[in-house]
Design a protein around this motif. Structure first.
Motif, PDB file in Angstrom:
ATOM      1  N   THR A  61       0.925  -1.005  -0.090  1.00 45.85           N
ATOM      2  CA  THR A  61      -0.403   0.335   0.251  1.00 45.85           C
ATOM      3  C   THR A  61       1.205   1.039  -0.162  1.00 45.85           C
ATOM      4  N   ASP A  62       2.708   0.892   0.452  1.00 40.17           N
ATOM      5  CA  ASP A  62       2.984   2.536   0.551  1.00 40.17           C
ATOM      6  C   ASP A  62       4.154   2.195  -0.243  1.00 40.17           C
ATOM      7  N   LEU A  63       3.905   2.605  -2.125  1.00 42.04           N
ATOM      8  CA  LEU A  63       4.702   2.454  -3.472  1.00 42.04           C
ATOM      9  C   LEU A  63       5.144   3.285  -4.399  1.00 42.04           C
ATOM     10  N   GLU A  64       6.592   3.016  -4.027  1.00 46.86           N
ATOM     11  CA  GLU A  64       6.988   3.559  -5.482  1.00 46.86           C
ATOM     12  C   GLU A  64       7.750   2.847  -6.117  1.00 46.86           C
ATOM     13  N   TYR A  65       7.726   4.476  -7.519  1.00 46.31           N
ATOM     14  CA  TYR A  65       8.211   2.982  -8.915  1.00 46.31           C
ATOM     15  C   TYR A  65       9.479   3.952  -9.043  1.00 46.31           C
ATOM     16  N   GLU A  66      10.376   3.278  -9.469  1.00 48.25           N
ATOM     17  CA  GLU A  66      11.676   4.062  -9.960  1.00 48.25           C
ATOM     18  C   GLU A  66      12.125   3.552 -11.819  1.00 48.25           C
ATOM     19  N   TYR A  67      12.124   3.965 -11.884  1.00 47.43           N
ATOM     20  CA  TYR A  67      12.405   3.780 -13.427  1.00 47.43           C
ATOM     21  C   TYR A  67      13.535   4.313 -13.610  1.00 47.43           C
ATOM     22  N   LEU A  68      14.794   3.556 -14.544  1.00 41.62           N
ATOM     23  CA  LEU A  68      16.049   3.115 -14.475  1.00 41.62           C
ATOM     24  C   LEU A  68      15.764   3.141 -16.255  1.00 41.62           C
ATOM     25  N   PHE A  69      16.657   4.577 -17.002  1.00 47.70           N
ATOM     26  CA  PHE A  69      16.622   4.468 -18.762  1.00 47.70           C
ATOM     27  C   PHE A  69      17.963   3.887 -18.976  1.00 47.70           C
ATOM     28  N   VAL A  70      18.744   3.447 -19.605  1.00 48.04           N
ATOM     29  CA  VAL A  70      20.169   2.776 -20.339  1.00 48.04           C
ATOM     30  C   VAL A  70      19.943   2.339 -21.480  1.00 48.04           C
ATOM     31  N   ASN A  71      20.720   3.310 -22.205  1.00 46.96           N
ATOM     32  CA  ASN A  71      20.463   2.866 -23.971  1.00 46.96           C
ATOM     33  C   ASN A  71      19.553   2.244 -24.311  1.00 46.96           C
ATOM     34  N   GLY A  72      18.211   2.793 -24.077  1.00 44.73           N
ATOM     35  CA  GLY A  72      16.789   2.336 -24.549  1.00 44.73           C
ATOM     36  C   GLY A  72      16.062   1.268 -24.118  1.00 44.73           C
ATOM     37  N   GLU A  73      16.670   1.132 -22.890  1.00 46.54           N
ATOM     38  CA  GLU A  73      16.058   0.024 -22.146  1.00 46.54           C
ATOM     39  C   GLU A  73      15.524   0.686 -20.786  1.00 46.54           C
ATOM     40  N   LEU A  74      14.740  -0.023 -20.838  1.00 49.12           N
ATOM     41  CA  LEU A  74      13.634   1.115 -19.414  1.00 49.12           C
ATOM     42  C   LEU A  74      13.299  -0.079 -18.779  1.00 49.12           C
ATOM     43  N   ASP A  75      13.906  -0.065 -17.671  1.00 43.97           N
ATOM     44  CA  ASP A  75      13.181  -1.099 -15.973  1.00 43.97           C
ATOM     45  C   ASP A  75      12.246  -0.238 -15.050  1.00 43.97           C
ATOM     46  N   ILE A  76      11.395  -0.513 -14.986  1.00 43.02           N
ATOM     47  CA  ILE A  76      10.494  -0.332 -13.955  1.00 43.02           C
ATOM     48  C   ILE A  76      10.468  -1.524 -12.567  1.00 43.02           C
ATOM     49  N   ASP A  77      10.716  -1.014 -11.373  1.00 41.45           N
ATOM     50  CA  ASP A  77      11.222  -0.991 -10.071  1.00 41.45           C
ATOM     51  C   ASP A  77      10.014  -0.831  -9.269  1.00 41.45           C
ATOM     52  N   MET A  78       9.547  -2.040  -8.618  1.00 38.15           N
ATOM     53  CA  MET A  78       8.853  -1.200  -7.284  1.00 38.15           C
ATOM     54  C   MET A  78       9.653  -0.904  -6.325  1.00 38.15           C
ATOM     55  N   VAL A  79       8.935  -0.573  -5.320  1.00 37.18           N
ATOM     56  CA  VAL A  79      10.141  -0.109  -3.883  1.00 37.18           C
ATOM     57  C   VAL A  79       8.837  -0.210  -3.017  1.00 37.18           C
ATOM     58  N   MET A  80       8.582  -0.787  -1.793  1.00 35.56           N
ATOM     59  CA  MET A  80       8.003  -0.966  -0.883  1.00 35.56           C
ATOM     60  C   MET A  80       8.340  -0.963  -0.077  1.00 35.56           C
ATOM     61  N   SER A  81       7.427   0.231   0.685  1.00 39.86           N
ATOM     62  CA  SER A  81       7.837   0.792   2.102  1.00 39.86           C
ATOM     63  C   SER A  81       9.461   1.392   2.162  1.00 39.86           C
ATOM     64  N   LYS A  82       9.587   1.684   1.009  1.00 44.07           N
ATOM     65  CA  LYS A  82      10.831   2.165   1.203  1.00 44.07           C
ATOM     66  C   LYS A  82      12.052   0.754   1.621  1.00 44.07           C
ATOM     67  N   SER A  83      11.743  -0.346   1.328  1.00 43.35           N
ATOM     68  CA  SER A  83      12.804  -1.324   2.281  1.00 43.35           C
ATOM     69  C   SER A  83      13.002  -2.671   1.370  1.00 43.35           C
ATOM     70  N   LYS A  84      11.497  -2.812   0.616  1.00 39.70           N
ATOM     71  CA  LYS A  84      12.061  -4.056  -0.490  1.00 39.70           C
ATOM     72  C   LYS A  84      11.463  -3.805  -1.954  1.00 39.70           C
ATOM     73  N   ARG A  85      12.279  -4.608  -2.369  1.00 41.72           N
ATOM     74  CA  ARG A  85      12.613  -4.064  -3.791  1.00 41.72           C
ATOM     75  C   ARG A  85      12.002  -5.077  -4.562  1.00 41.72           C
TER      76      ARG A  85
END
Length: 167
Positions: A61-85
């Motif tokens: 219920t406490d989510l952050e999305y981290e976008y990492l864009f490197v050379n045409g590749e977009l990786d999306i990670d979910m960070v839950m409660s600022k502790s779990k990725r």
């Protein structure tokens, strides 16, 4: 050789459903513990089950999305409660069919398609400028909604200028 690299963190806004889930599970767990202590010890098993459910559900219920864009590749990670990725999605921008704002006229055909799977990795605020990436997920088409800032949108546009529209 210079690599194109950009990183962005987007916090998902808490909805009423998230709050209801979080506090509802906590209240049910407390009630099950109290009932287990005063009524029947069998309800302590329900309290344990609810406690385990709290451990797995409340961080989502406490989510952050981290976008990492490197050379045409977009990786999306979910960070839950600022502790779990957790890795959510990886998209090769050059393989995408179209990338444009969600409310753009270019998305009219895709927005009308109810069978298309939609993955929302944005803050959920309709006032922010959100983009949709139309790509293949296995054998079916998929719409991935992200919320990049202007610099990241320009970086994505530079990697695949014929497929990315910023209008």
């Amino acid at each position: 050789m210079s690599d194109l690299y950009y990183e962005l963190l987007v916090k998902k806004e808490t909805t009423a459903k998230d709050k209801l889930t979080k506090y509802g599970l906590i209240v049910l767990t407390v009630l099950a513990v109290v009932a287990g202590l005063f009524i029947t010890p069998l309800l302590l098993l329900a309290a344990i089950a609810l406690g385990i459910a709290c451990y797995f559900i409340i961080p989502k219920t406490d989510l952050e999305y981290e976008y990492l864009f490197v050379n045409g590749e977009l990786d999306i990670d979910m960070v839950m409660s600022k502790s779990k990725r957790k890795k959510a999605k990886s998209v090769d921008i050059t393989q995408a069919d179209l990338i444009a704002p969600v409310n753009s006229h270019r998305m009219d055909y895709y927005n009308g398609n109810q069978k298309m799977k939609t993955l929302d990795y944005s803050s959920g605020n309709p006032d922010h400028k959100r983009f949709a990436i139309i790509t293949r997920d296995g054998t079916e088409s998929c719409r991935i909604i992200i919320e990049p800032d202007e610099k990241m949108a320009e970086s994505i546009k530079n990697s695949a200028p014929s497929k990315v529209f910023l209008d």
